[in-house]
Design an enzyme around this catalytic site. Structure first.
Site, PDB file in Angstrom:
ATOM      1  N   LYS A  13      -2.871  -4.995   1.304  1.00 18.78           N
ATOM      2  CA  LYS A  13      -3.233  -4.378   2.581  1.00 18.78           C
ATOM      3  C   LYS A  13      -4.044  -3.100   2.365  1.00 18.78           C
ATOM      4  CE  LYS A  13       1.049  -3.718   3.780  1.00 18.78           C
ATOM      5  NZ  LYS A  13       1.721  -4.292   2.596  1.00 18.78           N
ATOM      6  N   ARG A  88       5.662  -2.241  11.365  1.00 20.00           N
ATOM      7  CA  ARG A  88       6.450  -3.001  10.410  1.00 20.00           C
ATOM      8  C   ARG A  88       7.668  -3.629  11.057  1.00 20.00           C
ATOM      9  NH1 ARG A  88       4.690  -0.212   5.513  1.00 20.00           N
ATOM     10  NH2 ARG A  88       5.388  -1.324   3.685  1.00 20.00           N
ATOM     11  N   ARG A 127       0.671  -2.229 -10.533  1.00 21.93           N
ATOM     12  CA  ARG A 127       0.014  -1.319  -9.584  1.00 21.93           C
ATOM     13  C   ARG A 127       0.126   0.117 -10.070  1.00 21.93           C
ATOM     14  NH1 ARG A 127       0.956  -1.134  -3.125  1.00 21.93           N
ATOM     15  NH2 ARG A 127       3.167  -0.772  -3.567  1.00 21.93           N
ATOM     16  N   ARG A 160       4.587   3.912  -8.876  1.00 23.10           N
ATOM     17  CA  ARG A 160       5.499   4.433  -7.840  1.00 23.10           C
ATOM     18  C   ARG A 160       6.942   4.041  -8.148  1.00 23.10           C
ATOM     19  NH1 ARG A 160       2.665   2.419  -2.409  1.00 23.10           N
ATOM     20  NH2 ARG A 160       4.828   1.921  -1.953  1.00 23.10           N
ATOM     21  N   ARG A 171      12.521  -4.721  -1.119  1.00 21.04           N
ATOM     22  CA  ARG A 171      11.477  -4.543  -0.096  1.00 21.04           C
ATOM     23  C   ARG A 171      10.981  -5.882   0.418  1.00 21.04           C
ATOM     24  NH1 ARG A 171       7.554  -1.065  -3.417  1.00 21.04           N
ATOM     25  NH2 ARG A 171       6.204  -1.131  -1.592  1.00 21.04           N
TER      26      ARG A 171
HETATM   27  P1  ADP Z   1       3.376  -1.043   0.446  1.00 20.84           P
HETATM   28  O1  ADP Z   1       1.996  -0.512   0.141  1.00 20.84           O
HETATM   29  O2  ADP Z   1       4.043  -1.529  -0.767  1.00 20.84           O
HETATM   30  O3  ADP Z   1       3.400  -2.043   1.537  1.00 20.84           O
HETATM   31  P2  ADP Z   1       3.829   1.416   1.863  1.00 20.84           P
HETATM   32  O4  ADP Z   1       3.135   2.446   1.078  1.00 20.84           O
HETATM   33  O5  ADP Z   1       3.153   0.881   3.068  1.00 20.84           O
HETATM   34  O6  ADP Z   1       4.236   0.216   0.883  1.00 20.84           O
HETATM   35  O7  ADP Z   1       5.260   1.931   2.312  1.00 20.84           O
HETATM   36  C1  ADP Z   1       6.146   2.511   1.377  1.00 20.84           C
HETATM   37  C2  ADP Z   1       7.465   2.776   2.081  1.00 20.84           C
HETATM   38  O8  ADP Z   1       7.257   3.695   3.166  1.00 20.84           O
HETATM   39  C3  ADP Z   1       8.114   1.556   2.730  1.00 20.84           C
HETATM   40  O9  ADP Z   1       8.904   0.817   1.806  1.00 20.84           O
HETATM   41  C4  ADP Z   1       8.950   2.216   3.819  1.00 20.84           C
HETATM   42  O10 ADP Z   1      10.138   2.803   3.288  1.00 20.84           O
HETATM   43  C5  ADP Z   1       8.071   3.371   4.280  1.00 20.84           C
HETATM   44  N1  ADP Z   1       7.209   2.984   5.420  1.00 20.84           N
HETATM   45  C6  ADP Z   1       5.849   2.928   5.443  1.00 20.84           C
HETATM   46  N2  ADP Z   1       5.401   2.559   6.652  1.00 20.84           N
HETATM   47  C7  ADP Z   1       6.505   2.350   7.430  1.00 20.84           C
HETATM   48  C8  ADP Z   1       6.714   1.929   8.768  1.00 20.84           C
HETATM   49  N3  ADP Z   1       5.680   1.620   9.593  1.00 20.84           N
HETATM   50  N4  ADP Z   1       7.986   1.825   9.220  1.00 20.84           N
HETATM   51  C9  ADP Z   1       9.032   2.126   8.426  1.00 20.84           C
HETATM   52  N5  ADP Z   1       8.912   2.515   7.158  1.00 20.84           N
HETATM   53  C10 ADP Z   1       7.662   2.636   6.640  1.00 20.84           C
HETATM   54  P1  ADP Z   2      -0.241  -3.197  -0.295  1.00 21.44           P
HETATM   55  O1  ADP Z   2      -0.981  -2.053   0.361  1.00 21.44           O
HETATM   56  O2  ADP Z   2      -0.227  -4.431   0.554  1.00 21.44           O
HETATM   57  O3  ADP Z   2       1.130  -2.816  -0.743  1.00 21.44           O
HETATM   58  P2  ADP Z   2      -2.128  -2.840  -2.512  1.00 21.44           P
HETATM   59  O4  ADP Z   2      -3.455  -2.860  -1.833  1.00 21.44           O
HETATM   60  O5  ADP Z   2      -1.622  -1.546  -2.993  1.00 21.44           O
HETATM   61  O6  ADP Z   2      -1.034  -3.604  -1.601  1.00 21.44           O
HETATM   62  O7  ADP Z   2      -2.196  -3.877  -3.739  1.00 21.44           O
HETATM   63  C1  ADP Z   2      -1.063  -4.101  -4.569  1.00 21.44           C
HETATM   64  C2  ADP Z   2      -1.514  -4.222  -6.026  1.00 21.44           C
HETATM   65  O8  ADP Z   2      -2.222  -5.449  -6.204  1.00 21.44           O
HETATM   66  C3  ADP Z   2      -2.473  -3.124  -6.473  1.00 21.44           C
HETATM   67  O9  ADP Z   2      -2.229  -2.878  -7.833  1.00 21.44           O
HETATM   68  C4  ADP Z   2      -3.864  -3.736  -6.264  1.00 21.44           C
HETATM   69  O10 ADP Z   2      -4.831  -3.180  -7.145  1.00 21.44           O
HETATM   70  C5  ADP Z   2      -3.595  -5.217  -6.581  1.00 21.44           C
HETATM   71  N1  ADP Z   2      -4.381  -6.157  -5.774  1.00 21.44           N
HETATM   72  C6  ADP Z   2      -4.754  -6.036  -4.475  1.00 21.44           C
HETATM   73  N2  ADP Z   2      -5.450  -7.121  -4.059  1.00 21.44           N
HETATM   74  C7  ADP Z   2      -5.499  -7.970  -5.116  1.00 21.44           C
HETATM   75  C8  ADP Z   2      -6.069  -9.276  -5.334  1.00 21.44           C
HETATM   76  N3  ADP Z   2      -6.730  -9.937  -4.353  1.00 21.44           N
HETATM   77  N4  ADP Z   2      -5.927  -9.834  -6.569  1.00 21.44           N
HETATM   78  C9  ADP Z   2      -5.263  -9.168  -7.560  1.00 21.44           C
HETATM   79  N5  ADP Z   2      -4.695  -7.948  -7.411  1.00 21.44           N
HETATM   80  C10 ADP Z   2      -4.811  -7.349  -6.220  1.00 21.44           C
END
Ligand code: ADP
Ligand code: ADP
Ligand code: ZN
Length: 214
Positions: A13, A88, A127, A160, A171
């Site tokens: 995302k 979410r 990541r 992280r 998660r």
């Molecule tokens: P990821 O990139 O792996 O999807 P995020 O960076 O979006 O993770 O979120 C990290 C953490 O921050 C989540 O596991 C949650 O604890 C919190 N968080 C982020 N956005 C929200 C939301 N919209 N509602 C509740 N918790 C959130």
């Molecule tokens: P999210 O915001 O949904 O948690 P991220 O954008 O941080 O996800 O991506 C999660 C991990 O996967 C990062 O290390 C990123 O560089 C990698 N990644 C993202 N898109 C792809 C893809 N299409 N193929 C392989 N790795 C990816």
């Protein structure tokens, strides 16, 4: 253009949201980045959020909704924005819709980046995130030019805490219970777009551009 990014943790995302924000010149709003910045700065919000984030749980809706509604009302959001990590939960989605309806607005697209659970744990262990600007990289799929240093701002990269395998599993469970129902929610609103998140990063983006337009 007002866009929501949906998908499991690690689906890509943030990666795609950054590319969308750059191409269409709209702000990228990541609630995860906002919480991490608050934690870094030692704010009250950061302290509260951290206890949930460390456990792989969602931060309570009441700590998230006002923050996002205030953010999208700022001047730089007048031409649109891309929301990454929000909503979410169904109550968050309903609160967003209600806030937009008051201004006679609505979301245009909810883009679901589809990646099976099997791929996620492996992807997350590779990541790396920039402590300063939040840009994410991958040691294999999206490496930086210089190891450990952000291409974008020169900040240091970290794994992280919540990307450790145990927390990632937790998660994913939370995602299936609380966030996945949003796919149906936005299907019913006729704004859901599905993209395959397992293909190369640039190919995923090309699929998204086909829908959003050049
Ligand atoms: P990821 O990139 O792996 O999807 P995020 O960076 O979006 O993770 O979120 C990290 C953490 O921050 C989540 O596991 C949650 O604890 C919190 N968080 C982020 N956005 C929200 C939301 N919209 N509602 C509740 N918790 C959130
Ligand atoms: P999210 O915001 O949904 O948690 P991220 O954008 O941080 O996800 O991506 C999660 C991990 O996967 C990062 O290390 C990123 O560089 C990698 N990644 C993202 N898109 C792809 C893809 N299409 N193929 C392989 N790795 C990816
Ligand atoms: Zn950076």
């Amino acid at each position: 253009m007002k866009i929501i990014m949906l998908g499991a943790p690690g689906a890509g995302k943030g990666t795609q949201a950054k590319k969308i924000a750059a191409k269409y010149d709209i702000p990228h709003i990541s609630t995860g980045d906002i919480f991490r910045a608050n934690i870094k700065n030692g704010t009250e919000l950061g302290k509260k959020a951290k206890t949930f984030m460390d456990q792989g749980l969602l931060v309570p809706d009441e700590l998230v909704v006002d923050l996002v509604v205030d953010r999208v009302n700022q001047e730089d959001c007048s031409k649109g924005y891309v929301l990454d990590g929000f909503p979410r939960t169904i109550p968050q989605a309903e609160a967003l819709d209600a806030a937009l309806a008051k201004m006679n607005q609505k979301m245009d697209y909810a883009i679901n980046v589809e990646v099976p659970d099997e791929n996620i744990v492996q992807r997350m262990s590779g990541r790396r995130a920039c402590v300063d600007c939040g840009t994410t990289y991958h040691i294999v799929y999206a490496p930086t030019k210089q190891e450990g240093i952000c291409d974008n701002c020169g900040g240091n990269l970290i794994l992280r805490d919540d990307d450790k395998p145990e927390t990632v599993q937790k998660r994913l469970g939370v995602y299936h219970d609380q966030t996945q129902p949003l796919i149906e929610y936005y299907t019913d609103k006729n704004i859901l777009v599905e993209v395959d998140g397992t293909i190369d990063i640039n190919d995923v983006f090309a699929e998204i551009v086909k829908v959003l337009g050049e």
